[in-house]
Enzyme design. Sequence first.
Site, short mmCIF file in Angstrom:
data_model
loop_
_atom_site.label_atom_id
_atom_site.label_comp_id
_atom_site.label_asym_id
_atom_site.label_seq_id
_atom_site.Cartn_x
_atom_site.Cartn_y
_atom_site.Cartn_z
CG ASN A 116 3.95 27.64 5.07
OD1 ASN A 116 5.20 28.67 4.87
ND2 ASN A 116 3.20 27.46 4.09
CB VAL A 117 3.08 29.81 11.73
CG1 VAL A 117 2.33 29.53 13.30
CG2 VAL A 117 4.59 29.40 11.73
CG ASP B 102 -0.47 28.37 2.24
OD1 ASP B 102 0.79 27.99 1.76
OD2 ASP B 102 -0.91 28.12 3.25
CG HIS B 103 -1.13 24.54 0.69
ND1 HIS B 103 -0.40 23.46 0.23
CD2 HIS B 103 -0.98 24.86 1.90
CE1 HIS B 103 0.24 23.07 1.20
NE2 HIS B 103 0.26 24.12 2.18
N GLY C 90 3.65 23.42 8.38
CA GLY C 90 3.22 22.42 9.25
C GLY C 90 4.13 22.93 10.50
CB ALA C 91 6.44 25.69 11.25
CG HIS D 244 -0.74 21.37 6.44
ND1 HIS D 244 -1.20 21.02 5.06
CD2 HIS D 244 -0.01 22.37 6.32
CE1 HIS D 244 -0.39 21.73 4.24
NE2 HIS D 244 0.27 22.56 5.11
N GLY D 245 -1.73 21.08 10.59
CA GLY D 245 -2.82 21.04 11.93
C GLY D 245 -2.02 20.46 13.11
P1 13P Z 1 0.31 24.77 10.80
O1 13P Z 1 -1.09 23.93 10.72
O2 13P Z 1 1.20 23.67 11.24
O3 13P Z 1 0.27 25.92 11.27
O4 13P Z 1 0.89 24.80 9.25
C1 13P Z 1 0.38 25.96 8.43
C2 13P Z 1 0.80 25.76 6.97
O5 13P Z 1 1.62 25.07 6.69
C3 13P Z 1 0.10 26.54 6.09
O6 13P Z 1 0.60 26.42 4.63
#
Ligand code: 13P
Length: 287
Positions: A229-230, A81-82, A208-209, A179-180
Amino acid sequence: MTLVNTADLIRAADRDGCALGGFNIYNLEGVRAVVAAAEATRSPVILQIHPAALRHGGRPLVALCLSAAQEASVPAAVHLDHSTELADIQVALEMGIPSVMADGSHLPYADNLAYIRQVTALAATMGASVEAELGRISGTEDGLSVADYEARMTDPDQAAAFVQQTNIDLLAVCIGNVHGVYRQPPRLDFDRLAAIDRAVAIPLVLHGASGLDDALIRQAIRCGVRKFNVNTEVRQAYLDTLKTALVTSPSVDLVPLMQQAQHAMQAVVAEKMALFGSAGRADPITG
Ligand code: 13P
């Protein structure tokens, strides 16, 4: 069953008109929770490792994810990720992670483009797939904070040029997602999302789901999102379980405590799989 390529899984989800969850994991309990939820709901799944978790867990964490994916009875992918550093991506690919998110969203457009082109060239030599982000998502994840004023929405025309010039497999969009924890009710720009979907031919990703209600998720799927993404909601389930257990039964043994935490995370993941429409899709996707 098999470790599969993220882009192949997502393309299959696209054909089925559903979406998959990319769930961030940090340890054995997280990996077990995600795989057990996928097996119980017969859903394909993506295990995601954030670079902060990769730095902490290193090769053993990657080996854990790859082995869990290989042994899962449903199609499972492992994804970095990222990642803002080419060096991290190189290490992850060499460790056998077959798909990465290259995050150049903090860079000016031309530098983001150059960074992603480097990553897609490298990934192509290893048969790996690449997700990239255009625009900038605010919020906090694993020590990385992006202030609201730094957030930028994805521009559909720029997205079309970006996809064409980088050859990425998946595009992460910024349409008001964060996010968060959402500190205000989420306001997603679905007109923009639909325009991006019309402008590019590849599947879209929504970071940011956590904290998006069922109606928002369903509308996002209708507008082309194929990967959500969760992280926050799963992590919260883990932390809440530990906090409660340590208060109510301070002398609890570690194994039952880890199992409780795993079950709490598994319940959240299974609920998301049902909502994303991936539950019950494990067999058609491989077949
Ligand atoms: P959340 O913080 O909404 O769970 O998103 C996680 C995310 O986008 C990971 O890349």
